[in-house]
Design a protein around this motif. Structure first.
Motif, PDB file in Angstrom:
ATOM      1  N   SER A 221     -37.635 -21.642 -17.782  1.00 53.08           N
ATOM      2  CA  SER A 221     -38.717 -22.790 -18.669  1.00 53.08           C
ATOM      3  C   SER A 221     -38.504 -23.283 -19.858  1.00 53.08           C
ATOM      4  O   SER A 221     -38.935 -23.906 -19.963  1.00 53.08           O
ATOM      5  CB  SER A 221     -40.085 -21.359 -18.487  1.00 53.08           C
ATOM      6  OG  SER A 221     -40.288 -21.175 -19.463  1.00 53.08           O
ATOM      7  N   ASP A 222     -36.995 -22.824 -20.317  1.00 54.65           N
ATOM      8  CA  ASP A 222     -36.514 -23.142 -21.588  1.00 54.65           C
ATOM      9  C   ASP A 222     -35.377 -23.898 -21.870  1.00 54.65           C
ATOM     10  O   ASP A 222     -34.768 -22.647 -22.049  1.00 54.65           O
ATOM     11  CB  ASP A 222     -37.094 -22.051 -23.288  1.00 54.65           C
ATOM     12  CG  ASP A 222     -37.046 -22.738 -24.542  1.00 54.65           C
ATOM     13  OD1 ASP A 222     -36.125 -23.298 -24.400  1.00 54.65           O
ATOM     14  OD2 ASP A 222     -38.178 -23.131 -25.266  1.00 54.65           O
ATOM     15  N   PRO A 223     -35.076 -24.928 -22.536  1.00 52.13           N
ATOM     16  CA  PRO A 223     -33.736 -25.814 -22.788  1.00 52.13           C
ATOM     17  C   PRO A 223     -32.985 -24.579 -23.112  1.00 52.13           C
ATOM     18  O   PRO A 223     -32.000 -24.347 -22.986  1.00 52.13           O
ATOM     19  CB  PRO A 223     -33.695 -26.819 -23.030  1.00 52.13           C
ATOM     20  CG  PRO A 223     -35.125 -27.110 -22.975  1.00 52.13           C
ATOM     21  CD  PRO A 223     -36.264 -25.949 -22.453  1.00 52.13           C
ATOM     22  N   SER A 224     -33.162 -23.952 -24.786  1.00 59.10           N
ATOM     23  CA  SER A 224     -32.615 -23.075 -25.098  1.00 59.10           C
ATOM     24  C   SER A 224     -32.096 -22.031 -24.345  1.00 59.10           C
ATOM     25  O   SER A 224     -31.013 -21.403 -24.483  1.00 59.10           O
ATOM     26  CB  SER A 224     -33.312 -22.476 -26.740  1.00 59.10           C
ATOM     27  OG  SER A 224     -34.617 -21.454 -25.975  1.00 59.10           O
ATOM     28  N   THR A 225     -33.074 -20.784 -23.156  1.00 60.23           N
ATOM     29  CA  THR A 225     -32.536 -20.558 -22.337  1.00 60.23           C
ATOM     30  C   THR A 225     -31.217 -20.570 -21.649  1.00 60.23           C
ATOM     31  O   THR A 225     -30.467 -19.951 -21.691  1.00 60.23           O
ATOM     32  CB  THR A 225     -33.346 -19.773 -21.429  1.00 60.23           C
ATOM     33  OG1 THR A 225     -34.820 -19.994 -22.156  1.00 60.23           O
ATOM     34  CG2 THR A 225     -33.533 -19.073 -20.105  1.00 60.23           C
ATOM     35  N   ILE A 226     -30.458 -22.007 -20.961  1.00 56.89           N
ATOM     36  CA  ILE A 226     -29.560 -22.616 -20.249  1.00 56.89           C
ATOM     37  C   ILE A 226     -28.762 -22.837 -21.017  1.00 56.89           C
ATOM     38  O   ILE A 226     -27.447 -21.976 -21.148  1.00 56.89           O
ATOM     39  CB  ILE A 226     -30.131 -23.981 -19.172  1.00 56.89           C
ATOM     40  CG1 ILE A 226     -30.851 -23.565 -18.429  1.00 56.89           C
ATOM     41  CG2 ILE A 226     -28.997 -24.448 -19.244  1.00 56.89           C
ATOM     42  CD1 ILE A 226     -31.392 -24.430 -17.472  1.00 56.89           C
ATOM     43  N   ASN A 227     -29.337 -22.966 -22.219  1.00 52.53           N
ATOM     44  CA  ASN A 227     -28.274 -23.190 -23.785  1.00 52.53           C
ATOM     45  C   ASN A 227     -27.368 -21.346 -23.817  1.00 52.53           C
ATOM     46  O   ASN A 227     -26.706 -21.160 -23.584  1.00 52.53           O
ATOM     47  CB  ASN A 227     -28.455 -23.524 -25.278  1.00 52.53           C
ATOM     48  CG  ASN A 227     -29.204 -25.200 -24.608  1.00 52.53           C
ATOM     49  OD1 ASN A 227     -28.846 -26.157 -23.828  1.00 52.53           O
ATOM     50  ND2 ASN A 227     -29.799 -25.867 -25.474  1.00 52.53           N
ATOM     51  N   ASP A 228     -27.949 -20.651 -24.350  1.00 54.49           N
ATOM     52  CA  ASP A 228     -27.765 -19.373 -24.194  1.00 54.49           C
ATOM     53  C   ASP A 228     -27.367 -18.776 -23.387  1.00 54.49           C
ATOM     54  O   ASP A 228     -25.885 -18.190 -23.354  1.00 54.49           O
ATOM     55  CB  ASP A 228     -29.163 -18.243 -25.100  1.00 54.49           C
ATOM     56  CG  ASP A 228     -28.504 -16.827 -24.706  1.00 54.49           C
ATOM     57  OD1 ASP A 228     -28.128 -16.684 -25.461  1.00 54.49           O
ATOM     58  OD2 ASP A 228     -29.156 -16.243 -24.022  1.00 54.49           O
ATOM     59  N   LEU A 229     -27.583 -19.118 -22.039  1.00 52.67           N
ATOM     60  CA  LEU A 229     -26.942 -18.723 -20.704  1.00 52.67           C
ATOM     61  C   LEU A 229     -25.615 -19.106 -20.516  1.00 52.67           C
ATOM     62  O   LEU A 229     -24.852 -18.248 -20.180  1.00 52.67           O
ATOM     63  CB  LEU A 229     -27.697 -18.702 -19.373  1.00 52.67           C
ATOM     64  CG  LEU A 229     -29.218 -18.055 -19.691  1.00 52.67           C
ATOM     65  CD1 LEU A 229     -30.227 -18.377 -18.177  1.00 52.67           C
ATOM     66  CD2 LEU A 229     -29.064 -16.133 -19.027  1.00 52.67           C
ATOM     67  N   ARG A 230     -25.327 -20.003 -20.697  1.00 49.76           N
ATOM     68  CA  ARG A 230     -23.879 -21.498 -20.816  1.00 49.76           C
ATOM     69  C   ARG A 230     -22.924 -20.114 -21.736  1.00 49.76           C
ATOM     70  O   ARG A 230     -22.291 -20.064 -21.507  1.00 49.76           O
ATOM     71  CB  ARG A 230     -23.822 -22.109 -20.702  1.00 49.76           C
ATOM     72  CG  ARG A 230     -23.636 -23.230 -20.146  1.00 49.76           C
ATOM     73  CD  ARG A 230     -23.158 -24.469 -20.649  1.00 49.76           C
ATOM     74  NE  ARG A 230     -24.722 -25.142 -20.055  1.00 49.76           N
ATOM     75  CZ  ARG A 230     -24.431 -25.506 -18.637  1.00 49.76           C
ATOM     76  NH1 ARG A 230     -23.574 -25.859 -18.317  1.00 49.76           N
ATOM     77  NH2 ARG A 230     -25.647 -26.465 -18.625  1.00 49.76           N
ATOM     78  N   LYS A 231     -23.304 -20.215 -22.628  1.00 51.67           N
ATOM     79  CA  LYS A 231     -22.405 -19.303 -24.142  1.00 51.67           C
ATOM     80  C   LYS A 231     -22.309 -18.016 -23.262  1.00 51.67           C
ATOM     81  O   LYS A 231     -21.147 -17.969 -23.677  1.00 51.67           O
ATOM     82  CB  LYS A 231     -22.686 -18.973 -24.582  1.00 51.67           C
ATOM     83  CG  LYS A 231     -23.188 -20.535 -26.199  1.00 51.67           C
ATOM     84  CD  LYS A 231     -24.677 -20.425 -27.229  1.00 51.67           C
ATOM     85  CE  LYS A 231     -24.591 -21.836 -28.132  1.00 51.67           C
ATOM     86  NZ  LYS A 231     -25.644 -22.106 -28.579  1.00 51.67           N
ATOM     87  N   ARG A 232     -23.487 -17.296 -22.834  1.00 55.34           N
ATOM     88  CA  ARG A 232     -22.334 -15.597 -22.148  1.00 55.34           C
ATOM     89  C   ARG A 232     -22.022 -16.149 -21.019  1.00 55.34           C
ATOM     90  O   ARG A 232     -21.365 -15.372 -20.233  1.00 55.34           O
ATOM     91  CB  ARG A 232     -24.463 -15.448 -21.728  1.00 55.34           C
ATOM     92  CG  ARG A 232     -25.439 -14.115 -22.818  1.00 55.34           C
ATOM     93  CD  ARG A 232     -26.343 -13.869 -22.638  1.00 55.34           C
ATOM     94  NE  ARG A 232     -26.960 -14.093 -23.174  1.00 55.34           N
ATOM     95  CZ  ARG A 232     -27.697 -12.760 -24.556  1.00 55.34           C
ATOM     96  NH1 ARG A 232     -26.772 -11.775 -23.870  1.00 55.34           N
ATOM     97  NH2 ARG A 232     -28.286 -13.045 -24.710  1.00 55.34           N
ATOM     98  N   GLY A 233     -21.899 -17.289 -20.247  1.00 55.94           N
ATOM     99  CA  GLY A 233     -20.678 -17.670 -19.291  1.00 55.94           C
ATOM    100  C   GLY A 233     -21.458 -17.913 -17.667  1.00 55.94           C
ATOM    101  O   GLY A 233     -20.529 -17.943 -16.952  1.00 55.94           O
TER     102      GLY A 233
END
Length: 262
Positions: A221-233
């Protein structure tokens, strides 16, 4: 009995009814059955798009009605304009108030891969997905055996469809991987009690082999979550409720995308 058990039980009746009304041979004559599917991989890897699989969903067993006003075409067109890489449409009627007609309506306005979001237990539902305009089908490890996943994925590929396998834990992941799968989604929502935790995605991302598109599903529900998940792979992110609970889901996605590190 869990919600998932109830859904699968109902699905068996539904599929039997559908087969009685329309034969497989009749489905194969539908105009959309012969179309060439869009590639999920190509769309996810397109730098002009966001990696988001944006979902049209009227209701859910845990939340009831989420959005009973917005039409499928206005929503999916809004998602496409906002940069979605693919679109997911719920077709379950009893628990999510969806319909196969929603799939065809979405297909008419899209030039993106379209996922039939459904509890698939029978190859007939895969033929339906193709006949009604889908490019991607979902196989949920929690309600299928490894043998069923293999044979359903093989049939889907024979029709030119993309296959998204959904898992919830390492045990499901290990027993369910097969050659005919394109993407593996980690559902952060437990389908047995509907609780949500991003820890599922965090735990499994490195255990998914690199040849599969990695998708994180639910609870975003938060763009920062996607930014984090993308960094994780992760390369892709399935989001439905977060946009659908607003008055204008397409506009909500546009605002969300502005805050992504693309």
């Amino acid at each position: 009995m869990t919600i998932l058990d109830k859904i699968v039980e109902r699905k068996r009746i539904e599929v039997a009814d559908a087969k009685a009304k329309t034969t497989l041979q009749q489905l194969e004559q539908y105009p959309l059955f012969g179309r060439t599917c869009y590639s999920l991989k190509d769309s996810i890897e397109n730098p002009k798009r966001t990696g988001i699989i944006a979902e049209y969903k009227r209701a859910s067993p845990s939340k009831g009605i989420i959005n009973g006003i917005s039409t499928v075409q206005e929503v999916v067109q809004g998602y496409q304009d906002a940069g979605a890489s693919a679109i997911s449409v719920l077709t379950d009627s009893d628990f999510f108030q969806g319909d196969l007609a929603d799939l065809t309506a979405a297909r008419a306005v899209l030039h993106l891969p379209l996922l039939r979001k459904e509890f698939i237990i029978d190859s007939y539902q895969i033929a339906e997905a193709k006949a009604y305009g889908a490019d991607i089908i979902l196989l949920i490890a929690a309600c299928l055996s490894p043998e069923e996943i293999k044979s359903l994925a093989l049939y889907a590929k024979s029709l030119g469809l993309n296959v998204l396998l959904e898992v919830h834990n390492e045990e499901e992941l290990k027993r369910s991987i097969s050659d005919n799968i394109d993407a593996i989604g980690v559902n952060n929502r437990n389908l047995k009690d509907f609780s949500v935790s991003l820890a599922h995605s965090h735990d499994l991302v490195d255990k998914i082999p690199a040849n599969f598109i990695k998708v994180s599903e639910s609870g975003i529900s938060d763009p920062s979550t996607i930014n984090d998940l993308r960094k994780r792979g992760f390369q892709s992110f399935l989001i439905g409720e977060n946009f659908m609970k607003t008055e204008n889901p397409g506009e909500a996605m546009k605002k969300f995308v502005v805050e992504l590190d693309l």
